[in-house]
Enzyme design. Structure first.
Site, short mmCIF file in Angstrom:
data_model
loop_
_atom_site.label_atom_id
_atom_site.label_comp_id
_atom_site.label_asym_id
_atom_site.label_seq_id
_atom_site.Cartn_x
_atom_site.Cartn_y
_atom_site.Cartn_z
CG HIS A 1 -2.10 -1.29 0.89
ND1 HIS A 1 -2.98 -1.49 2.42
CD2 HIS A 1 -2.44 -1.69 0.00
CE1 HIS A 1 -3.34 -2.59 1.58
NE2 HIS A 1 -3.44 -2.45 0.52
N GLY B 1 -1.82 -9.68 12.58
CA GLY B 1 -2.19 -7.86 12.56
C GLY B 1 -2.89 -7.56 11.50
#
Ligand code: OAD
Length: 229
Positions: free
Chosen positions: A104, A172
């Protein structure tokens, strides 16, 4: 050496003090995605978008990698570790990991809004970007971040890396954002898949071994079990 491919998300940086996106009190409760993390937001109010990412960068200088990051970096002694991260922070790099794909984008980079989209590194001395900051060819600079609604240019690479995994590890991430969340579907059949997260993640394939702990503690437990094999 076995190839350990690791998909990380905001949760691995939580113990460093960087809030996640979707947990209670997370970033997307404080800001609207549509105001700061879409191409539309950039068109409507670029100054607000730049300021949002300037703040995110500033925070990077106040935090340190945590045990989860460090344990992952140490695993390079025993495994060929390839990290695919959804995180835009630099804590994997700062903890010593050497093979990191930022799916990202990265906070400490900006890119030109020219058609060529040249990427530039920011420095600790000069990490803010403002309206009017331009590339050498005169185009406004924007954050080097994949916004919602934008294509993920590195997803093909991430898929290829995932397909080569001898062990696949997820740490996570709520697995809410695609295409990143779909990577798990590219793991070869029969490959062990582990997931570390203190909260329950729904809709997981049956073959996933879940370690329901925070990144630091969870990584310690995982290392014991990996090295015992
Ligand atoms: P989320 O905020 O959606 O999920 C964070 C995950 O971390 C949750 O599953 C939490 O349970 C878990 N978590 C919380 N504390 C933890 C701890 N101490 N140790 C381990 N895990 C913990 O974040 P992501 O899944 O990373 O995109 O979000 C994916 C993308 O959505 C981000 O890359 C970002 C965001 O919008 C962009 O900015 C483009």
């Amino acid at each position: 050496m076995k190839k350990l491919v690791v998909l990380t998300g905001a949760g691995i940086s939580a113990e460093s003090g960087i809030g996640t996106f979707r947990d209670a009190g997370g970033l997307w409760e404080k800001y609207k995605i549509d105001d700061v993390a879409t191409p539309d937001a950039w068109r409507k109010n670029p100054a607000l978008v730049l300021d949002f990412y300037n703040q995110r960068r500033k925070q990077l200088f106040t935090v340190e990698p945590n045990e989860g990051h460090f344990t992952l970096a140490e695993l390079e002694k025993d495994f060929e570790v390839q990290i695919i991260t959804q995180n835009v922070d630099n804590l994997h790099e700062r903890s010593g990991s050497t093979d990191i794909l930022h799916l990202h984008g990265e906070l400490m980079k900006v890119r030109s809004t020219s058609p060529r989209e040249e990427v530039f590194k920011l420095t600790a001395d000069s990490y803010e970007t403002h309206l009017g900051d331009k590339c050498p060819k005169g185009f406004q600079l924007r954050p080097h971040i994949v916004w919602f609604g934008e294509a993920v240019p590195d997803i093909e690479d991430a898929i290829r890396i995932t397909q080569q995994a001898d062990i696949f590890l997820i740490i996570g991430t709520s697995l809410n954002v695609y295409p990143a969340a779909s990577l798990i579907n590219y793991v070869k059949p029969g490959i062990p898949v582990y997931l570390i997260d203190p909260n329950e993640i729904g809709h997981l394939p049956k073959n996933v071994t879940v370690i329901q702990k925070g990144a630091g503690e969870g990584m310690k437990e995982l290392v014991k079990s990996l090295l015992a094999k």
